[in-house]
Structure formats: structure tokens, C-alpha cells
Design a protein around this motif. Structure first.
Motif, PDB file in Angstrom:
ATOM      1  N   ARG A 298       0.831  -1.195   0.000  1.00  0.00           N
ATOM      2  CA  ARG A 298       0.000   0.000   0.000  1.00  0.00           C
ATOM      3  C   ARG A 298       0.874   1.258   0.000  1.00  0.00           C
ATOM      4  N   VAL A 299       0.243   2.397  -0.227  1.00  0.00           N
ATOM      5  CA  VAL A 299       0.960   3.657  -0.229  1.00  0.00           C
ATOM      6  C   VAL A 299       0.069   4.728   0.397  1.00  0.00           C
ATOM      7  N   ALA A 300       0.694   5.627   1.150  1.00  0.00           N
ATOM      8  CA  ALA A 300      -0.016   6.772   1.743  1.00  0.00           C
ATOM      9  C   ALA A 300       0.330   8.023   0.948  1.00  0.00           C
ATOM     10  N   LEU A 301      -0.673   8.825   0.637  1.00  0.00           N
ATOM     11  CA  LEU A 301      -0.510  10.094  -0.064  1.00  0.00           C
ATOM     12  C   LEU A 301      -0.934  11.205   0.887  1.00  0.00           C
ATOM     13  N   VAL A 302      -0.057  12.169   1.089  1.00  0.00           N
ATOM     14  CA  VAL A 302      -0.310  13.225   2.069  1.00  0.00           C
ATOM     15  C   VAL A 302      -0.066  14.582   1.429  1.00  0.00           C
ATOM     16  N   VAL A 303      -0.973  15.542   1.694  1.00  0.00           N
ATOM     17  CA  VAL A 303      -0.767  16.948   1.336  1.00  0.00           C
ATOM     18  C   VAL A 303      -1.221  17.777   2.529  1.00  0.00           C
TER      19      VAL A 303
END
Length: 927
Positions: free
Chosen positions: A606-611
Motif C-alpha cells: 500500500r501507499v499513503a498520499l499526504v498533502v
């Protein structure tokens, strides 16, 4: 011959700004300041762009004095523009056109069609924004092109206008305008019209000095001077005459003064009377008469001082009033009445008893006052135009633009490279390596060093001497300056041959530090620089130095903040296969801010995307951003669900704010973290499901493979640091090839555009099928961002991939000890199918330990899963919420070594919790 070739490409947002302005919208970002000010005045005047009523006045003219000065200049200007299809217009001080010259037939017909012709009114309240009326309203040169015109009928044209002033009174006498078709427009027109206006003003000044000389001649013709006149020193000595001349000059320059009294030594009193006179040929001037009474009787003596220009052009300094020769006359002058009277001839005044003509000159002001006013105007312009930006090189350019050619014909600014980087310059002197940062020149044939060239002055040059001493150096005659020539004799001989003949070198000093040197050269004006010019040069350089030092300090702080922020932002792209990522970060015009983004690999491919976005700009915002970003990474390492992660982040932000209360009270902190926003998303390539949550952040966008765009209906949540409110999540299933677009509010919202408008434009730009993420980033920034954004912007575009069934193996296992051998066999068979036999031994050991632990210590169903991604991932899930603990078994212990061995044999391992229990996972690098 003048060639104008700049294409029409500078209207930018003017395509629709005019219509939006008329509807009341704010268009500051799309329209130049002077043009927008003009539009506002037009709207206040009630003008309608599509309907103009232009009045006509026949027989308009300017006085002969002005036309005599203007006609040679207009002839030269019209001849130089003969082949470029440009018309020259001369209008009076009210904006009504008096004459029009030049222009081809097509241009003249189009100008006639819009009433831009002699006799018609071109003032701004009548026809809106244009070169004539706006130059009058702004009281300075203007350039208006295309859609910058307020009136629809004028938008096919480009024009540049400049007012022409009386050099003595400063009043605007006329307006000069250049007009052509819009596609032929060029900002060079502004320089042409400004130079032509100055040439007319110079000719007007020459006429004024001729009038002064005519008045003096009229006085001398009033009667013959006897032999020996001016030799009497008993009645009025040198001190008397100097005192009377000084007070007479003040009275001459006074616009309303008529009478004055001067106390002289010996109990005498001189009464001064200012009266208008007219010479024999009708020239109007002012005479100051003196009558001395008391003490010794004055008979037949008077002093005459004439403040007059001897015909020299700009740059030739006239004699000071105290040095003007005194001429004694013996003819008695009748007393002048105190009451006002119409202008009289000199002969009428020189007919009485007891009065003497003391001073004759131009009404209100002489040439010295003209020069003084010009210097004041130059200093005022320097204060307004220098330092408009916080850029070192641009500030140096502004100094050259202000001073060339008004003060000098060539102006060069040399600064050390360290200053351009924002660093504190070291000691400067001979042979210090400088760089030519700016050069203002009236022509290119100066043979001076060009912008960008390195310059190291030898010790004998004026520039090196002023750097070492910290004082300005005047070289009035460069041909006699061997020290200046020693810098580069062949080059500087060519410079002398090009006409450069005088130099002032001034150190740029601010706050006790020498920053560089500015060199003022004179070539077009024959007179050399003098002491008064040296004083003016020092004042100009002093003002510029403060602005340059401010820009240097800003550059240093900006670079520091930018370096900090870049060190805190992601470097490169982490290895993961779940999404294809493109990102952009653009700092704001005001400096770096607190926007950030992240792509964080998680367990299970999985991957986490953060802004995120921290309110404010500068070092504090960048440091706060670094704190929050580090916290997100730490929470990701714990594999927390998205809503729990934001809850922990919100709690941390609140604690940081409360812990900084002492700093806020003492003024050591800029602001807290309250107000920071964050959007957090986790994408699983196996299930193709994406879980999102946000804390006060703008909505993310999803672009489907077919180009359909939707903004995720995600509950907003409170910004970080407020606390008390839970965060909600939304889960989406994304088709492979979908794009997830995350961004900060600076992309879609600013003070001139609300967020709904920005989201609509973003939706339009994103609606393209199968576009790569890099191209999506470029298209979004090109469409939504101005050239100099007011807020920083972070943009993250992720295109999803899927981990297909051929790379996933999964088994549901009963909670029985015998199943461990079955699991080992299944894993070995799967690894053989994948061609990973080299990993069989280690994987069997890991699976055996994890499955055994799940059966012994947990409850509920047990599931084993293998993923072949960038690494071989082994996962065992169960229904228990307890996590295994890694420990070292003692020598006599029979167990407790399995998990330790599994951890040593794999690259990473960990635990993540699910609503049903937990997952223990390991990763092994592929062969």
C-alpha cells in the motif's frame, strides 16, 4: 530609422478582464496598476465602453512660443517614424487634439473613424483610457495597448503619451502622443515620446533664457552709463550689495510678494519693490527696485544684479547669484507706488528720484531654481522608483533607469557576487572581484563593461579609491585621468573616443558596510560634472544602497527559508508500485510557506498520499511544516488507520501550540500551528480501494480513466490543533489508471478568485483521458496559477496501478497445529511457480513461525497471504488485537526464538491493526 518588432503577446488575462471589471469583479491580477486606476476613473465618470460622445472644437491652437519650440522636434520624430505606420499627435493641456502628423492612409482613416483627429477631445473623462487623456490624468508618460483601452472603439490601437511641461513653472503645456495599430505596438514608443517631450521642454527653456537677456538689454538701453559707474564704495559697499541682491532674488522668486524692507549698516533702510516690466519688443519680466533711506544720503547710486542664463544647455552650471557682476547706474529712478499697476516699460520706471533698479529677471524663477527643482524631482523619482522589489539586481537596474539620462548618460552598478546571493560582503577595495549588475546607457557604443562581466578595478582608478575610502570621487576630465585609463588603456581610449568625458564614482554604503560602487559617466552634455553633481550623486547612491541592502537581507532570509523547506520536503520518489506519482511545489511571491506533500510506502504494497498546509510564510511556517511532516511519517510507521492518524496529528498540534505559549507571550514565536490543514489517503493496489480523510483541507479530485472528474464528497473535519472533533473517512474503489489529485488551497483560491471558481477551472483542466501525471501537473499549473502566486502551492498527482491476481496468493487456514506443514508446502509451491525458489527456505521459516504464533496465541480465522511486488511480502492475519513482542530467549528456554529469527532473516517486519484483528507482515528483497 526605428524598427518596432515586438509581437502583440502581452495582454495576458485582459481577454476577459475588461468584461469582468464592468460587472464589478476584481481584476487586479490581470491588469496593470495604472491601467486599472484609469478604468476606475472612467467608471466613476460614467463612461460606457460602447457609447462615446466626443465633442469637437474648431480652430484649436497653441501659443506661438510653444509651437516654435515644438515644430523642429515634431518634424524629426515624424520623419523617423515614416516607415513604421505610426501617427504623432499634439494636444493642448486639456487633451484636445491640435495637430496630427504621419501615419499611413489606413491608420489615418481608422483614427478619423474614432474621432482621434484635430479638434476632438481625447481627455480621459470623454474617451476613456488612452495615451493623451491618461497621460494628463497620471501627469506622466503612459503606454496603453489593445484591450487596456476602456472604450471598445480604441482597442485596435496602441498608443504612448507624455505631457510636455513649461520648464520654469512646471505647468503642463501640451501632450504628445504616438499611436499605431495594436499589432504594431511596442513599449519602445514610451521612450520615444518621452524623449521628444524632453526635447521640446529644453527648447522652451532656451526661449526663456533669451527673454531674460532681452530684458537686460532693455534696461541697458534705458540710458547711457556714465564713466566711472560702479566705482563708488561709500554709499553701497560690497556687503550692502550682496545683502540687497540676496533679498531681491527672494522677492523675484516670490509668486505674490511685492514689497520688502532690508536693514543696512549705519541705520539705513532699503525698501525693495517688485514690479512687472516689459521690454521694447514686448518681452514680459520682473524688475526689483531699491530705495535707500536714513543714514548717509544716497545720491545717484544703485546696484544691478541680473540672474540670467547665458545660453548654455542642460548640464552647464550658471554663475551663483553672489557671483553675478554688479553694475552701478547713475540715472535716478522714480519711486514706485506700492499698489499694483499694469506692466510698464523700463523707461517708465527709470524716471523718478531716489529709486534704483536692483534686479531684472524671469518672473517667479531663474535658471538656478530650475536646476534645483529638477534635482528635487530626480530625488523624488528615485525615492518612488528605486526599491520597488526585494531583488538585488532589479534594484540596481532601477537606479540606472532613474539616473540615465536625467543625471548621467551612462550609469554602471558593480556588486560582488556574494551580495547577489544575499551574503554579507567582505572588505572591498582594489582588485576586489565585482560583477557588472546593471548598466544604463544612452547608446551602446560606450565600450564600457557589459552587464554580467566581471570587473576588478586597479588601485589607481576612481572606483577603487572610493571603495577603499568609502567616499565619492569626482573626475571632471577623464582624458586627464591616468589612473582611470590604467584599468584597460586600449578599451578606455575607445571609451573617450565615444564621447565619455566626465565621471563620478560613488560607493554604495548602507549600515556602515560598503556593498559596491556606482559609476556615473557624462558624454552627451559637454560640461563636466561639478561639486553640486557630486552631492546629488551621493544622495542618489545612498538611497539606492539602503534598498540594495534590504534586498540582500531579504535574499539571505529567503534562501535560508527555502533551503530549510527544501530539506524538509521529499527528496526523490520512494520505491513503490502502487501509484505513478508527479508533484510540484511553488513558493509564493511573499516567500516560502508551510505547504508540503508526501508519498509514503506502507506495508502490504500500500501507499499513503499526504498533502498539508501550514498557515503563514517564512521560517516559522517551514519549521512547523517539518514538525508535522515528521509526525506523519512516525504515525505511518505504526500503520495507523487514516482517521486515527489525523486524530493523533491533531492532538500533537494542540500540544505543540500549548507548549509554545511562553514564546508567543514573549514575542519569540510568529504564530502557532492552529489553522494547519491536512489530507491523508491510503491506496491498496490489491483491492484497488482508497481510504481518505481530511482536516480542513480542500477536496481531492479523482480523474477516471475515461476523463470523468469528480471531487470526493469527503467530510471536511476541523483544522489541526483545534481538537475535540473526530475525523471521518471515505472509502472508494478506483479503476486501474485513475488519477488522484491532491493540492493545497493556493492552487484554487486567492484574494481575487473564490474557491468555487477555482474548482470549476480545475475540473475543466483535469477532464482529459489517459494523460500522464507529469502532463497533468503542467496543465493544472499553467491554467490556474498566475505568474507570481500570492500563496505557495503543493500539487500531487497519483495514477493508480493494480496488483493482479497472478501476483497474489492467499490461503484461509483452520486454527489447528497440523496446518503449519500444509502452509509451508503451499508457500513452497507458490514460490516455485513465481521462480523464487531461492527464497523458499527463509519463507518457510517465517510462515511456520507466524502461523504457529497465530494458532497458539490468537483466536478467530487465520489467513496467509503472499504478495510479489518490489519485495516478497508475507502476511498472516488473525482475529486478535494483541501484538507479538520480539525478545531474546535465554539459554535454558525451549521457545521464543522464532520471531527473532524471522526478523533477522527478513528486511522489515511489523504489525498493523484491522477492524477484525491484526496482520503481521514481513518483507524480503527479491533476488
Amino acid at each position: 530609422m526605428i524598427s518596432l518588432s515586438v509581437p502583440w503577446d502581452d495582454i495576458g488575462g485582459l481577454v476577459d478582464a475588461h468584461e469582468r471589471f464592468l460587472t464589478g469583479a476584481r481584476v487586479e491580477a490581470d491588469v496593470r496598476g495604472p491601467v486599472l486606476d484609469s478604468w476606475k476613473r472612467c467608471r466613476s465618470a460614467g463612461l460606457e465602453p460602447d457609447r462615446l460622445l466626443v465633442p469637437y472644437a474648431p480652430g484649436l491652437s497653441l501659443d506661438d512660443r510653444f509651437l516654435q519650440a515644438a515644430e523642429p522636434v515634431l518634424r524629426r520624430l515624424t520623419a523617423s517614424l515614416a516607415e513604421v505606420g505610426m501617427a504623432v499627435a499634439l494636444c493642448d493641456a486639456r487633451g484636445r487634439m491640435v495637430r496630427r502628423f504621419g501615419g499611413d492612409r489606413r491608420l489615418r482613416d481608422r483614427l478619423d473613424a474614432v474621432s482621434f483627429a484635430p479638434g476632438f477631445d481625447a481627455s480621459e473623462p470623454v474617451v476613456g483610457t488612452n495615451g493623451v487623456g491618461t497621460a494628463l490624468a497620471e501627469r506622466g508618460p503612459v503606454y496603453v495597448v489593445g484591450r487596456e483601452h476602456f472604450a471598445d472603439c480604441l482597442q485596435p490601437f496602441a498608443c504612448a503619451g507624455a505631457p510636455v511641461r513649461d520648464p520654469l513653472s512646471g505647468r503642463i503645456e501640451a501632450v504628445l502622443d504616438l499611436t499605431c495599430l495594436r499589432d504594431d505596438g511596442d513599449p519602445t514608443m514610451l521612450r520615444l515620446v518621452r524623449e521628444a517631450a524632453r526635447d521640446i521642454e529644453a527648447r522652451l527653456l532656451e526661449q526663456a533664457t533669451r527673454r531674460e537677456r532681452a530684458l537686460l538689454a532693455a534696461y541697458r538701453r534705458a540710458g547711457p552709463q556714465p564713466d566711472g559707474a560702479g566705482t563708488d564704495g561709500e554709499a553701497l559697499n560690497r556687503i550692502d550689495l550682496a545683502l540687497l541682491r540676496e533679498r531681491a532674488e527672494e522677492l523675484l522668486a516670490s509668486p505674490r510678494g511685492t514689497l520688502d524692507e532690508v536693514a543696512l549698516p549705519g541705520g539705513r533702510v532699503a525698501t525693495l519693490l517688485r514690479r512687472l516690466v516689459r521690454s521694447a519688443d514686448g518681452e514680459l519680466g520682473v524688475a526689483v527696485e531699491a530705495r535707500v533711506s536714513g543714514g548717509t544720503r544716497v545720491t545717484g547710486l544703485g546696484g544691478t544684479a541680473v540672474v540670467t542664463d547665458t545660453g548654455a544647455r542642460d548640464g552647464v552650471r550658471p554663475p551663483k547669484p553672489s557671483a553675478v557682476s554688479a553694475r552701478l547706474v547713475t540715472k535716478p529712478v522714480p519711486a514706485a507706488p506700492v499698489t499694483s499697476a499694469p506692466p510698464e516699460t523700463v523707461g517708465d520706471i527709470l524716471g523718478g528720484d531716489g529709486s534704483r533698479l536692483l534686479l531684472v529677471g524671469e518672473p517667479g524663477v531663474g535658471r538656478l531654481a530650475v536646476l534645483a527643482r529638477r534635482r528635487l524631482e530626480l530625488l523624488h523619482e528615485a525615492g518612488v522608483r528605486i526599491g520597488t522589489t526585494l531583488d538585488v539586481a532589479r534594484t540596481a537596474e532601477e537606479l540606472t533607469e532613474v539616473t540615465a539620462p536625467e543625471f548621467a548618460d551612462f550609469v554602471a552598478v558593480d556588486l560582488p557576487d556574494a551580495l547577489l546571493r544575499g551574503e554579507e560582503p567582505g572588505p572591498l577595495g582594489a582588485r576586489t572581484r565585482l560583477r557588472r549588475v546593471a548598466l544604463g546607457a544612452v547608446h551602446e557604443e560606450s565600450h564600457l563593461w557589459s552587464v554580467g562581466d566581471p570587473v576588478a578595478y586597479v588601485a589607481s582608478t576612481p572606483q577603487a579609491r572610493c571603495l577603499e575610502s568609502g567616499r565619492a570621487v569626482l573626475e571632471p576630465v577623464l582624458s586627464d585621468s591616468g589612473g582611470w585609463k590604467a584599468q584597460d588603456p586600449p578599451r578606455l581610449e575607445r571609451t573617450l573616443a565615444a564621447g565619455i568625458h566626465s565621471l563620478i564614482a560613488v560607493p554604495l554604503r548602507a549600515r556602515g558596510t560598503t556593498l559596491g560602487v556606482v559609476s556615473f559617466y557624462r558624454s552627451e552634455r559637454p560640461a563636466p560634472f561639478e561639486d553640486d553633481d557630486l552631492s546629488l550623486a551621493q544622495e542618489l547612491a545612498s538611497r539606492a544602497a539602503i534598498c540594495i541592502d534590504n534586498a540582500r537581507r531579504y535574499t539571505r532570509e529567503h534562501h535560508t527559508a527555502l533551503t530549510l523547506q527544501r530539506s524538509l520536503l521529499p527528496r526523490g520518489r520512494p520505491e513503490q508500485s502502487a501509484v505513478e506519482v508527479a508533484h510540484r511545489y511553488l513558493p509564493a511571491q511573499a516567500g516560502v510557506g508551510g505547504d508540503w506533500f508526501d508519498v509514503i510506502p506502507l506495508s502490504g504494497a500500500r501507499v499513503a498520499l499526504v498533502v498539508g498546509d501550514v498557515v503563514g510564510h517564512g521560517l516559522h511556517a517551514a519549521a512547523t511544516m517539518g514538525r508535522l511532516r515528521t509526525a506523519v511519517h512516525n504515525f505511518c510507521a505504526l500503520d495507523l488507520p487514516p482517521d486515527e492518524l489525523l486524530t493523533h496529528l491533531d492532538d500533537l498540534a494542540g500540544r505543540l501550540d500549548r507548549g509554545e505559549g511562553w514564546a508567543v507571550e514573549s514575542g519569540l514565536a510568529d504564530s502557532g500551528i492552529v489553522g494547519a490543514t491536512c489530507l491523508y489517503a491510503v491506496y491498496d493496489p490489491v483491492s484497488r480501494r482508497c481510504t481518505l480523510t481530511r482536516a480542513g483541507h480542500p477536496l481531492p479530485a479523482v480523474v477516471r480513466p475515461d476523463g470523468t472528474v469528480e471531487f470526493v464528497d469527503l467530510p471536511a473535519g476541523a483544522p489541526l490543533g483545534l481538537g475535540g472533533m473526530p475525523f471521518e473517512t471515505v472509502e472508494l474503489e478506483l479503476a486501474e489508471g485513475s488519477q488522484l489529485v491532491l493540492y493545497t488551497d493556493g492552487l484554487v483560491e486567492d484574494r481575487l478568485r473564490d474557491i468555487d471558481t477555482g474548482l470549476d477551472r480545475l475540473r475543466t483542466v483535469l477532464a482529459v483521458a489517459e494523460r500522464p501525471p507529469e502532463e497533468t501537473c503542467e496543465a493544472v499549473l499553467d491554467a490556474l496559477l498566475p505568474a507570481r502566486p500570492a500563496d505557495d502551492v503543493a500539487l500531487l498527482v497519483a495514477r493508480t496501478h493494480a496488483l493482479g491476481p497472478d501476483r497474489v496468493a492467499q490461503w484461509d487456514l483452520p486454527s489447528e497445529p497440523a496446518v503449519v506443514s500444509v502452509a509451508r508446502a503451499a508457500v513452497t509451491e507458490q514460490l516455485t511457480a513465481w521462480g523464487l525458489d531461492d527464497l523458499s527456505f527463509t519463507t518457510e521459516l517465517v510462515v511456520s513461525e507466524l502461523v504457529t504464533n497465530a494458532i497458539r496465541h490468537a483466536h478467530g480465522p487465520v489467513q496467509l497471504r503472499l504478495l510479489r511486488d518490489r519485495a516478497l511480502i508475507c502476511e498472516v492475519s488473525d482475529g486478535s488485537g494483541t501484538s507479538p513482542r520480539l525478545r531474546r530467549a535465554r539459554t535454558e528456554d525451549e521457545g521464543g526464538r522464532g520471531l527473532f529469527l524471522a526478523a533477522r532473516l527478513t528486511e522489515r517486519w511489523g504489525t498493523r491493526y484491522t477492524p477484525e484483528g491484526k496482520v503481521i507482515w514481513t518483507e524480503q528483497p527479491l533476488p
